[in-house]
Scaffold this motif. Sequence first.
Motif, mmCIF file in Angstrom:
data_model
loop_
_atom_site.group_PDB
_atom_site.id
_atom_site.type_symbol
_atom_site.label_atom_id
_atom_site.label_comp_id
_atom_site.label_asym_id
_atom_site.label_seq_id
_atom_site.Cartn_x
_atom_site.Cartn_y
_atom_site.Cartn_z
ATOM 1 N N LEU B 266 61.379 33.781 28.064
ATOM 2 C CA LEU B 266 62.042 35.023 28.480
ATOM 3 C C LEU B 266 61.980 35.190 29.989
ATOM 4 O O LEU B 266 62.969 35.518 30.647
ATOM 5 C CB LEU B 266 61.357 36.206 27.770
ATOM 6 N N LEU B 267 60.791 34.940 30.515
ATOM 7 C CA LEU B 267 60.607 35.081 31.959
ATOM 8 C C LEU B 267 61.526 34.103 32.694
ATOM 9 O O LEU B 267 62.221 34.479 33.653
ATOM 10 C CB LEU B 267 59.132 34.800 32.308
ATOM 11 N N ALA B 268 61.540 32.866 32.231
ATOM 12 C CA ALA B 268 62.360 31.850 32.887
ATOM 13 C C ALA B 268 63.832 32.222 32.832
ATOM 14 O O ALA B 268 64.574 32.111 33.817
ATOM 15 C CB ALA B 268 62.136 30.494 32.219
ATOM 16 N N ASN B 286 53.998 27.645 27.628
ATOM 17 C CA ASN B 286 53.765 29.036 28.038
ATOM 18 C C ASN B 286 53.572 29.216 29.536
ATOM 19 O O ASN B 286 52.983 30.194 29.972
ATOM 20 C CB ASN B 286 52.565 29.618 27.277
ATOM 21 N N ALA B 287 54.066 28.233 30.331
ATOM 22 C CA ALA B 287 53.902 28.337 31.774
ATOM 23 C C ALA B 287 55.245 28.279 32.480
ATOM 24 O O ALA B 287 56.155 27.578 32.045
ATOM 25 C CB ALA B 287 53.020 27.201 32.283
ATOM 26 N N VAL B 288 55.331 29.012 33.570
ATOM 27 C CA VAL B 288 56.505 28.959 34.437
ATOM 28 C C VAL B 288 56.024 28.621 35.839
ATOM 29 O O VAL B 288 55.171 29.325 36.392
ATOM 30 C CB VAL B 288 57.256 30.304 34.447
ATOM 31 N N ALA B 327 57.625 43.942 27.511
ATOM 32 C CA ALA B 327 57.557 44.961 28.559
ATOM 33 C C ALA B 327 56.947 44.378 29.829
ATOM 34 O O ALA B 327 57.403 44.671 30.946
ATOM 35 C CB ALA B 327 56.741 46.160 28.066
ATOM 36 N N ASP B 328 55.927 43.553 29.656
ATOM 37 C CA ASP B 328 55.315 42.893 30.823
ATOM 38 C C ASP B 328 56.365 42.104 31.594
ATOM 39 O O ASP B 328 56.450 42.178 32.826
ATOM 40 C CB ASP B 328 54.209 41.901 30.372
ATOM 41 N N ILE B 329 57.146 41.328 30.853
ATOM 42 C CA ILE B 329 58.141 40.466 31.491
ATOM 43 C C ILE B 329 59.209 41.296 32.188
ATOM 44 O O ILE B 329 59.547 41.073 33.357
ATOM 45 C CB ILE B 329 58.816 39.545 30.435
#
Lengths: 341, 341, 341, 341
Positions: B266-268, B286-288, B327-329
Amino acid sequence: MKRGFGSDNHSGIHPKILRAIEKVNESHAVAYGDDGYTARVLQTFKMHFGEKAEGFFVFNGTGANILALKAMAQPFHAVVCAETAHINVDECGAPERFLGCKLLTVNTKDGKLTPELILPKLHGFGDQHHAQPTVISISQSTELGTLYQPEEIAALAQLAHHHNMYLHVDGSRFVNAAAALNLSFKELSADLGVDALSFGGTKNGLMMGEAVILFRPELAENFKYHRKQAAQLYSKMRFVSAQFEAFLENDLWKEIAGNANKMAQLLAQKLKTVNAVKIVQKVEANAVFAVIDPELKKQLLNDYFFYDWDENRNEVRWMCSWDTTEADIIHFVETIKIFLR
Amino acid sequence: MKRGFGSDNHSGIHPKILRAIEKVNESHAVAYGDDGYTARVLQTFKMHFGEKAEGFFVFNGTGANILALKAMAQPFHAVVCAETAHINVDECGAPERFLGCKLLTVNTKDGKLTPELILPKLHGFGDQHHAQPTVISISQSTELGTLYQPEEIAALAQLAHHHNMYLHVDGSRFVNAAAALNLSFKELSADLGVDALSFGGTKNGLMMGEAVILFRPELAENFKYHRKQAAQLYSKMRFVSAQFEAFLENDLWKEIAGNANKMAQLLAQKLKTVNAVKIVQKVEANAVFAVIDPELKKQLLNDYFFYDWDENRNEVRWMCSWDTTEADIIHFVETIKIFLR
Amino acid sequence: MKRGFGSDNHSGIHPKILRAIEKVNESHAVAYGDDGYTARVLQTFKMHFGEKAEGFFVFNGTGANILALKAMAQPFHAVVCAETAHINVDECGAPERFLGCKLLTVNTKDGKLTPELILPKLHGFGDQHHAQPTVISISQSTELGTLYQPEEIAALAQLAHHHNMYLHVDGSRFVNAAAALNLSFKELSADLGVDALSFGGTKNGLMMGEAVILFRPELAENFKYHRKQAAQLYSKMRFVSAQFEAFLENDLWKEIAGNANKMAQLLAQKLKTVNAVKIVQKVEANAVFAVIDPELKKQLLNDYFFYDWDENRNEVRWMCSWDTTEADIIHFVETIKIFLR
Amino acid sequence: MKRGFGSDNHSGIHPKILRAIEKVNESHAVAYGDDGYTARVLQTFKMHFGEKAEGFFVFNGTGANILALKAMAQPFHAVVCAETAHINVDECGAPERFLGCKLLTVNTKDGKLTPELILPKLHGFGDQHHAQPTVISISQSTELGTLYQPEEIAALAQLAHHHNMYLHVDGSRFVNAAAALNLSFKELSADLGVDALSFGGTKNGLMMGEAVILFRPELAENFKYHRKQAAQLYSKMRFVSAQFEAFLENDLWKEIAGNANKMAQLLAQKLKTVNAVKIVQKVEANAVFAVIDPELKKQLLNDYFFYDWDENRNEVRWMCSWDTTEADIIHFVETIKIFLR
């Protein structure tokens, strides 16, 4: 599983300590000790052990011992200890493996070293052929349930320092000693000249966690690297710190260790008049060592879990714990008496 | 402390795992793994990893790695790994210290070894002057957030076995890989020829605990002694076993790792169109990893915790965790966008 | 420097051995043992020790001992030895350092182990908490100048093998024993069940050089790597090989060791009637241990070099060597008698 | 055996050095270095290396390197070296084994480190997760036959000291460098800021023997214990000392190293015009590295012994020695030319 007197690490987590784990289980905290919880409890350690005391958390007793010793010893050094010492008997050679050091073991009657017993090992200083004696390591309380009196520790510290050596205390049951002697941690360590302490938690109600306490700043200098390299650096460290915080808060440790000690006294007292059981070490902390009739032992093992200490001598060890109850003791002694009838 | 993307070990204990600890906190249990809880979960491991898999609990990732490697390597052996491998970069030299072995490091672009990259290190076999290559060690998922496809692991296993070497997987985030690839543990290890696995729990919601899984009986033979001597034998082991039991029950691990992976995706995805942020590694677990504007970084660090990966290149690492929320993202990306306006 | 009885390594190189060095000092030879001289002498070893014996040259006695033990022991193992053993007393902890092992030391009267003395150390097999007894190490001749009879060694080998252990012989003075007992090397090692031997040369007229003899092929398998990693691989190895070839040729070793033994006997015999000197160990090889008047000692040290063995007991050690002469002995005894007049 | 260019340790003992061994082979001398010969030559070392230089004899190059490094490094430290360094490639992992340290290897073109090449390795200072860079280790002359100019060494020393690190020189061929650069030992070590030197003898005409030279008193403090524990303490030490005395007397070392260097120059010069041979490293000491036609190599190996350096590239190494003659060179080149006709 059946209850028993197998070891003080057969008991579980003290409810207040479990509660502390639950309490810090909130949101995020930086790992490896750079969190506020850890900073706070390390500060509390200074209150208990003196301003110069530097504390470091590790996983277990063996980890605490080899790292405390590593802070003081290079591979060509030697560590003097009792033949019954945990570091000699129960750690599968971890000290030799991690330190590269020789252990110079001393035969004792009660698990306690004295200057007289140690002196014959203190020679060869400066001789390149001989491992150089550098640390005296004692256990308080000892593996035989006995205690060093404060002046006995002071004498060992003096002997050590006189020879430019250090005094290490394996204190996996240090709180049992402090509770029994009614002394503060500082009175039982820093004030007597102790240089390094393995300060145990697991055997007194923690889920897991021990601390190394170093009483000289130079010993602490590279400790963090040694700890990491020994694979003893806890990742989510707040959960160890929280346990120790609860352990120290309102002297919970004294309640915990005090109960274990008291139950051992009770057990010893109730067995005094039982002829088939001969108590063979002073009961000063939370252990009772006894020679018992082999048939009685067999019978007891049906209902209770405990270990042989020396099968050849029919010697057994009964450990009391934070969760040992008077009912446990009474019922255990009753079982003995019923058998003997 | 503020939430963030510092590491997957900044999060706490998953509630179900904490509950499991509470649940086994009853009465007495034999220490050091000779308890029923531990027997049960080690049996469960065989269901997940195959009948030949032998599991052993240890304290932390470094402990798991050095002991898994010790099962395969003598001091005159060498371990081939990526230059970015945790065993090479983040363990303060613990492998060299504990094993006495040389690490043969390989430069990679994405943290992944390939047969082509490894081959130049595989020489000097039989020559007494050269450390003998004996283990290929990979991380799955890698330290750069990338994944090995199953066939890539199989190829490495084949290469290893062809040279009488072993394949070790540092799986501190193994469940992130299994979840992302939608494979069972066995399909991602035993079935591909993996010989030893460091199976992580701490970074996926455990309070503490990792396991070493050995897929050949001869590797497991002396493991218990090595573990004890490495000070990695947990005393009240039921509390680790309980955590792992909960971790595996009803595929909780999949939920945990799946969420962390999903949040990284999602972040990516949300950052794809943000010019000031350039994602520099495939986002597969789980890493970006991203190169970002230094001013933006400074601003973000006011509100969120995360680490530089390579300061010279303005590269940062954002890790998602079992407790990272949408929500964090969203809030994080918003903060970026507000700054860039 | 004045002559004396300090140690058998205070003497120089036997002329025939020096000649052998000179003889191979011609042109080029491949280094590290891949030369024809070395191949030849290793073949000769098989004639002396039996076809299964594999020999390896190392630099010195400590190197031979730690490598012979390394062939048999992993770090979690323990080595049983006499408290007076060279590996325990005189190697600055090298065995603990290199092997990571625990030494289980046994108190003896004459430097000799017996099954009865060893048995109390043989327990804890299979228990992960205890270093696993794996090697019995004896010295032949012992550090106290005494000898094991062949049947005594056979009994120790049997005890060792019964417990899946190995028997190691520290033979820095093995040839003194063989000469005294009038046995071939094989009769005093392989035939008795010895598994590994540190075969000494330096104390019997070599410039430098010891050999490790391994009597089981599986022990020899990785020896070359251990030796190299221990920094015990000699570069211009032909010069060690040549010394050993001369040492074995025409039983030169017997002449060398025989003289040292004979001189010790002579010394002991001549002192029998001297009241101020009390010989305290059987004189069976090339050493004489005696308690002497401290004033006499002081006087003697003006003219001769020798060492205190135990200052508290006024015990001294007199070693004879390949180059000790009857004149040396006679003059030494005269000096004593003159003083006592 | 056929002569050749295999290694400078394929040659034998220089006659003057053998003579020195013979000369000290008289009567008795205290062992382990407490003899007059050793005292004298260690004093001579101070004349050559400066008053602060403390010298210690060891057996071989690997022994010298691991002990020189041990004087400076604890297990959590890291040593920066060229990927081609002897300590990285040719010692079977002895440094990792003995030190417990990580080697941080640097890719070079000519075996030489530069500040630019080293800098990327110098990070993570103070971070417990990372092995702490503590030593820069260079070889002079290098394993590729190249030389550091004095100012290049001074720059590396400055870089090291700026980061509180040490500079170690692996000088198994230090005298080749000193002869080639026409500098005294002190000018090429102490004066440039070198902290520790492995000073080689074996490759320059000794039978055996190397020295560790430490240029800071604090590094020498515990050296004797480390040496003994590493099994590198020579028993009849006068025979090493005598060799070094002869080596230094009347600048014999310069004659020895000078010849080896000169022969390498001659070989290189004579091959300059031979198209089938391409010299690929500067010829600055006693080695010639060349890419040659594989058929030519095959032919040459019939008559001469030498090693492949990199089989894939058809690169070979030709080492010259103290005993290499002009006739050797001329005949070798002739053989090449005859083949090429």
